[in-house]
Design a protein around this motif. Structure first.
Motif, PDB file in Angstrom:
ATOM      1  N   PHE A 130      -6.596  -4.787  -9.597  1.00  3.74           N
ATOM      2  CA  PHE A 130      -5.787  -5.598  -8.623  1.00  3.74           C
ATOM      3  C   PHE A 130      -4.324  -5.774  -8.817  1.00  3.74           C
ATOM      4  N   ILE A 131      -4.051  -5.997 -10.223  1.00  9.29           N
ATOM      5  CA  ILE A 131      -2.581  -6.072 -10.462  1.00  9.29           C
ATOM      6  C   ILE A 131      -1.936  -4.728 -10.142  1.00  9.29           C
ATOM      7  N   LEU A 132      -2.748  -3.644 -10.545  1.00 11.89           N
ATOM      8  CA  LEU A 132      -1.967  -2.211 -10.170  1.00 11.89           C
ATOM      9  C   LEU A 132      -2.025  -2.093  -8.601  1.00 11.89           C
ATOM     10  N   LEU A 133      -2.908  -2.303  -7.990  1.00 10.06           N
ATOM     11  CA  LEU A 133      -3.001  -2.354  -6.615  1.00 10.06           C
ATOM     12  C   LEU A 133      -1.708  -3.136  -6.012  1.00 10.06           C
ATOM     13  N   ILE A 134      -1.509  -4.446  -6.612  1.00  2.34           N
ATOM     14  CA  ILE A 134      -0.358  -5.197  -5.881  1.00  2.34           C
ATOM     15  C   ILE A 134       1.106  -4.542  -6.258  1.00  2.34           C
ATOM     16  N   ILE A 135       1.261  -3.781  -7.523  1.00  2.00           N
ATOM     17  CA  ILE A 135       2.315  -3.156  -7.916  1.00  2.00           C
ATOM     18  C   ILE A 135       2.537  -1.876  -7.085  1.00  2.00           C
ATOM     19  N   LEU A 136       1.333  -1.342  -6.655  1.00  2.00           N
ATOM     20  CA  LEU A 136       1.542  -0.053  -5.943  1.00  2.00           C
ATOM     21  C   LEU A 136       1.898  -0.259  -4.498  1.00  2.00           C
ATOM     22  N   PHE A 168      -0.317  -3.208   7.930  1.00  2.00           N
ATOM     23  CA  PHE A 168      -1.527  -4.087   7.175  1.00  2.00           C
ATOM     24  C   PHE A 168      -2.724  -3.053   7.308  1.00  2.00           C
ATOM     25  N   ILE A 169      -3.163  -2.779   8.231  1.00  2.00           N
ATOM     26  CA  ILE A 169      -4.399  -1.757   8.491  1.00  2.00           C
ATOM     27  C   ILE A 169      -4.198  -0.546   7.697  1.00  2.00           C
ATOM     28  N   ALA A 170      -2.984   0.353   7.788  1.00  2.00           N
ATOM     29  CA  ALA A 170      -2.830   1.399   7.045  1.00  2.00           C
ATOM     30  C   ALA A 170      -2.951   1.187   5.496  1.00  2.00           C
ATOM     31  N   THR A 171      -2.321   0.255   5.149  1.00  2.00           N
ATOM     32  CA  THR A 171      -2.245   0.077   3.611  1.00  2.00           C
ATOM     33  C   THR A 171      -3.801  -0.441   3.069  1.00  2.00           C
ATOM     34  N   ASN A 172      -4.514  -1.040   3.894  1.00  6.75           N
ATOM     35  CA  ASN A 172      -5.859  -1.495   3.438  1.00  6.75           C
ATOM     36  C   ASN A 172      -6.756  -0.390   3.592  1.00  6.75           C
ATOM     37  N   ILE A 181      -5.735   2.778   2.856  1.00  3.30           N
ATOM     38  CA  ILE A 181      -5.669   3.566   1.537  1.00  3.30           C
ATOM     39  C   ILE A 181      -6.289   2.787   0.469  1.00  3.30           C
ATOM     40  N   VAL A 182      -6.163   1.581   0.217  1.00  2.54           N
ATOM     41  CA  VAL A 182      -6.732   0.955  -0.686  1.00  2.54           C
ATOM     42  C   VAL A 182      -8.345   0.921  -0.665  1.00  2.54           C
ATOM     43  N   PHE A 183      -8.881   0.951   0.421  1.00  3.77           N
ATOM     44  CA  PHE A 183     -10.085   1.278   0.631  1.00  3.77           C
ATOM     45  C   PHE A 183     -10.614   2.651  -0.002  1.00  3.77           C
ATOM     46  N   ALA A 184      -9.829   3.684   0.353  1.00  2.78           N
ATOM     47  CA  ALA A 184     -10.197   4.929  -0.032  1.00  2.78           C
ATOM     48  C   ALA A 184      -9.951   5.059  -1.644  1.00  2.78           C
ATOM     49  N   ILE A 185      -9.069   4.339  -2.202  1.00  2.00           N
ATOM     50  CA  ILE A 185      -8.977   4.042  -3.758  1.00  2.00           C
ATOM     51  C   ILE A 185     -10.210   3.698  -4.517  1.00  2.00           C
ATOM     52  N   GLY A 230     -16.378  -5.605  -0.424  1.00  2.00           N
ATOM     53  CA  GLY A 230     -15.953  -7.025  -1.071  1.00  2.00           C
ATOM     54  C   GLY A 230     -14.569  -7.012  -1.548  1.00  2.00           C
ATOM     55  N   PHE A 231     -14.074  -6.024  -2.235  1.00  2.00           N
ATOM     56  CA  PHE A 231     -12.964  -5.851  -3.044  1.00  2.00           C
ATOM     57  C   PHE A 231     -11.702  -5.487  -2.091  1.00  2.00           C
ATOM     58  N   THR A 232     -12.164  -4.472  -1.177  1.00  2.00           N
ATOM     59  CA  THR A 232     -11.300  -4.330  -0.009  1.00  2.00           C
ATOM     60  C   THR A 232     -10.889  -5.489   0.806  1.00  2.00           C
ATOM     61  N   LEU A 233     -11.601  -6.475   1.049  1.00  2.00           N
ATOM     62  CA  LEU A 233     -11.476  -7.507   1.445  1.00  2.00           C
ATOM     63  C   LEU A 233     -10.559  -8.520   0.849  1.00  2.00           C
ATOM     64  N   ILE A 234     -10.924  -8.643  -0.286  1.00  2.00           N
ATOM     65  CA  ILE A 234     -10.170  -9.407  -1.531  1.00  2.00           C
ATOM     66  C   ILE A 234      -8.694  -8.868  -1.421  1.00  2.00           C
ATOM     67  N   PHE A 235      -8.529  -7.785  -1.349  1.00  5.52           N
ATOM     68  CA  PHE A 235      -7.198  -7.177  -1.551  1.00  5.52           C
ATOM     69  C   PHE A 235      -6.421  -7.274  -0.194  1.00  5.52           C
ATOM     70  N   ALA A 236      -7.202  -7.166   1.111  1.00  2.00           N
ATOM     71  CA  ALA A 236      -6.634  -7.654   2.404  1.00  2.00           C
ATOM     72  C   ALA A 236      -6.068  -8.960   2.401  1.00  2.00           C
ATOM     73  N   ILE A 237      -6.768  -9.948   1.816  1.00  2.00           N
ATOM     74  CA  ILE A 237      -6.432 -11.347   1.716  1.00  2.00           C
ATOM     75  C   ILE A 237      -5.029 -11.532   0.698  1.00  2.00           C
TER      76      ILE A 237
END
Length: 201
Positions: A10-16, A48-52, A54-58, A87-94
């Motif tokens: 999640f730290i890597l995703l935040i930086i990304l 917001f949707i596009a970034t999520n 991308i993260v969902f795909a990752i 679950g983790f995609t939802l955490i990232f969206a938040i």
């Protein structure tokens, strides 16, 4: 799935993703964007949707590969493990709802990274252990302050624990961390849209 892996990913995703909004607001990029017949609300929601997505795909690739390798090796095909992707995609969206707001206000990738990494860990990490902290902090006013910040801030670590229970087939005692985190997400998104609509670029 472990706390250490969860923290690192999640730290890597935040930086990304922290540079997405500041780069959008650069001179030339923002002029071209707001000149198009698209509402500012749709621009923010689209980001917001596009970034999520991308993260969902990752996360699908990462967790899917882990699940496939473990399943092939052990012969145990535990499909609930894949719930962690949602679950983790939802955490990232938040978390990303705050990244959006900080990026819009500061227009700085570095500030966005610092604020959100500090919020993710250690702030919300420590708040998730608040009941254990109360054995050392006995002052009621201090406990009240800790509770206040616990309830208004997102709860990625509590949701992480909920996801682990769902994967293990255990009952979830309370959905409060998820509900209050979703309220936080919608509040941050609303503030982002309001700020972006009022800002003169």
């Amino acid at each position: 799935i472990s706390s250490i892996s969860f923290n690192v990913v999640f730290i890597l995703l935040i930086i990304l993703v922290s540079s997405f909004i500041p780069s959008m607001l650069e001179k030339g990029n923002i002029d071209l964007l707001i000149s198009k017949p698209i509402s500012r609300s749709n621009i923010i929601l689209g980001k917001f949707i596009a970034t999520n997505v991308i993260v969902f795909a990752i996360l699908t690739y990462l967790i899917g590969c882990i699940w496939l390798m473990v399943s092939l090796k052990t012969g145990v095909w535990h499909f609930p493990f894949l719930y962690s992707i949602i679950g983790f995609t939802l955490i990232f969206a938040i978390l990303y709802s705050l990244i959006l707001l900080v990026g819009l206000i500061s227009q700085s990738t570095i500030i966005s990274i610092l604020v959100n990494v500090l919020l993710f860990f250690p702030i919300t990490g420590l708040l998730s252990t608040r009941e254990g902290m109360y054995t050392m902090v006995t002052s009621k006013p201090v406990q009240g302050v800790i509770d206040f910040f616990y309830y208004i801030l997102p709860k990625p670590w509590d949701i992480h624990d909920m996801v682990l229970k769902i994967i293990a087939g255990q009952p979830v005692e309370s959905w409060q961390p998820l509900i209050t985190s979703l309220v936080f997400m919608f509040a941050m998104l609303s503030l982002s849209i309001y700020y972006f609509k009022k800002k003169d670029y």
